[in-house]
Motif scaffolding. Sequence first.
Motif, PDB file in Angstrom:
ATOM      1  N   GLU A  56       0.830  -1.205   0.000  1.00  0.00           N
ATOM      2  CA  GLU A  56       0.000   0.000   0.000  1.00  0.00           C
ATOM      3  C   GLU A  56       0.865   1.256   0.000  1.00  0.00           C
ATOM      4  O   GLU A  56       0.614   2.205  -0.751  1.00  0.00           O
ATOM      5  CB  GLU A  56      -0.924  -0.013   1.219  1.00  0.00           C
ATOM      6  N   ALA A  60       1.193   3.984  -3.203  1.00  0.00           N
ATOM      7  CA  ALA A  60       0.863   5.394  -2.976  1.00  0.00           C
ATOM      8  C   ALA A  60       2.058   6.310  -3.160  1.00  0.00           C
ATOM      9  O   ALA A  60       1.887   7.515  -3.371  1.00  0.00           O
ATOM     10  CB  ALA A  60       0.294   5.570  -1.570  1.00  0.00           C
ATOM     11  N   ARG A 246      -6.331   2.420   3.357  1.00  0.00           N
ATOM     12  CA  ARG A 246      -6.205   3.873   3.446  1.00  0.00           C
ATOM     13  C   ARG A 246      -6.266   4.329   4.914  1.00  0.00           C
ATOM     14  O   ARG A 246      -5.474   5.151   5.364  1.00  0.00           O
ATOM     15  CB  ARG A 246      -7.322   4.551   2.649  1.00  0.00           C
ATOM     16  N   SER A 261      -3.478   8.431  -2.673  1.00  0.00           N
ATOM     17  CA  SER A 261      -4.266   7.289  -3.126  1.00  0.00           C
ATOM     18  C   SER A 261      -5.673   7.740  -3.487  1.00  0.00           C
ATOM     19  O   SER A 261      -6.281   8.537  -2.762  1.00  0.00           O
ATOM     20  CB  SER A 261      -4.334   6.228  -2.021  1.00  0.00           C
ATOM     21  N   ASN A 546      -5.929   1.740  -5.899  1.00  0.00           N
ATOM     22  CA  ASN A 546      -5.223   2.958  -6.295  1.00  0.00           C
ATOM     23  C   ASN A 546      -4.594   2.781  -7.674  1.00  0.00           C
ATOM     24  O   ASN A 546      -3.466   3.202  -7.926  1.00  0.00           O
ATOM     25  CB  ASN A 546      -4.150   3.315  -5.257  1.00  0.00           C
TER      26      ASN A 546
END
Length: 710
Positions: A56, A60, A246, A261, A546
């Motif tokens: 993640e 991002a 997130r 994102s 994303n």
Amino acid sequence: MQKKSIRTALSTACALIAVLALTGGPAQADDAAPRVDLRVLVVTDGGPAVDAIAAELDTAGTPYTKVDLQQPGRPVINAGFLADTVEGRPRAKFQAVVLPNDNPFSTGSPEMAALATYERTYGIPQVDAYTYARPAVGLQSAVGNGYAGSMDGVEAQVTTAGRAGPFGYLDGAVPFEDNSSSVGESYAYVSPPTAGADFTSYVDAAIPGRSTRGSLVGEYRHDGRRELVVTFVYNRYQQQFRLLARGIVEWMTGGVHLGASRNYFAVHVDDVLAADARWDTDLNCTPDVDCGQGQGMPNPIRMTAADADYAATWQNNRNLTLDLAYNAEGSADHRLANNGVDLLADKLIADRNRFRWINHTYTHAFLGCQQDVSVVPWRCDTLPDGSTKWVSRSEISYEIATNRVWGQSAGLPLENDELITGEHSGMRLLPQQPTDNPNLAPTLADNGVSWLASDNSREAGQRQVGPATTVPRYPMNIFFNAGRVVEQVDEYNWIYTRRQQGGSGICEDNPATTTCLATPLNTTTGYTEYIAPLETRIALGHVLANDPKPHFIHQSNLAEDRIAYPVLNGVLDGYARLFADDTPVVNLRMKDIGAELHKRSAWKSAVQAGDVTAYRIGDTVTVEAPAAVAMTATMPAGTTRGTTAFGQAYAGKVSGWVTATAQPLALTLPSSAAPGAVHDGAGTPATNETAPRARVPAGVLRQVPYSRES
């Protein structure tokens, strides 16, 4: 050092006092306020949960340092590794810490002690990526007080505190996937907080057999530290993680971090104005495409004016603009065969400003090598000397320019630097054509093409083709040669069943194929019960990751039975059920997607090369990067750059791109963005007891079944 405003100085001083109060230190002047680098420390033991969080951050564009506990010679985590002094100012090298569990080290480990001291001193939060419920993490033991077991198919909920806090971008529901009855995909410990613990649950679920609920994600404050305690296992692909990823990042960074994102969805409709060949359900091939010569009767599929009207109304109702990739010769041929009449083209031209349009070449010709179609599969034709016979530069230019002129004459709102070639041709295509047509790149330059669509299933990354940058597109497994449900299901059965079942044999030849069927689907119900839900899940997975890459279907899928809409509606309905209004789907056109991907790549390279420096001192964030590199960051609403508001609102935060210059980027945070308060709560004191390894079901170690692009 530049002088700060009175407001800045006061905010910084207050933040410093709050931190020092935890350790009993005296209040100091602003010039001694700590610097906190915008970088995350990720400590992994090779498990899927930490790797999911790292993925993640990576996607991002958020900098992190990974320490692998299984790697010989890894860095030792001690006071010097975690903090130092820069220009006389104390520096915390990491704004957050991610651990596999609450204590992945051996009993009495000095590394865990160093981390605990570091977190207390600088107010640094810790994420326990996956641990089990017990008093040491502020929860009652799951055995006897809660639940320990499968979460497949369970629907968890964001709590009131979660909605008011890091997970406010969600509407409430957090459904856990259950894609296969034969694979355990999720496991969790669901338990309520321990009496007296300073624990706030952000995501919870009903405890089976009880009238109470237990935490799955929550914040435990103790001993001057803050931990995000996650008690379910996951991998980076699973929907439950994608929904919460997130919020995990926002919690650990306090909403102040590099990288950004969003949730993207764009749909390209290829072959508009043309007609697509139809699958022959008796011959199991497509006449004029892959049937033997003279086999089958061509029966093309082409949208009607009613289909065009339906598409325009649908996208207006769904607040999503379709990108129509058109082949103008399709209209010219139709008019020749119908006394100059083409109701479809007339309708689309009348509604031209309701859609986005992309040049898809005039005839949809193959622009790579000259194809020898006398054999199946086709092969590249050759010259007498054995070299490849290529489609010429003039032929390619004719396809691009003629289609563009037609579109301009019709008043289509074109972007002339976008192009989708027929079948993504001209670019390398294995196994027949391992290199690009050498005439493609110069022709793109001749015609001012900057963005060239490519097939993500062949080439997942961007690359340059002469002056053009590719934009990879996800193919949806809704076939170009199917206008009716029965055709889609029949072809699907043929491809994904075994030879003894009358199928193609792809399952025998390629065991890695995950879409193989145990038995053929019912041609009446198989689409709505199996294919559409599967394609919906795959596409929604991209949206939640994303990932701005567009998806593509064909005009045939908007005709006749309009088989694309159940999937598109499934994606949008599923999304609307999960996300709050301040987190809409982002629907970009092709060139903007290409630019986004290009900026991300340059930013990622700068971050990985160590060319980016970013830190926070009080309410000021400073970012330095190589000149001309586009920098991206996510900040609390109300953040300013000088006197100008920074970024665009999304998911309760603001984020955006800023091109680096010789001067560092300085952002001022709003007063509401003070560092998170750390309570010296009454919970169980921190210890160096090693946390046992939590249970991981077999299915979670890899991407779960039925989750790949076709």
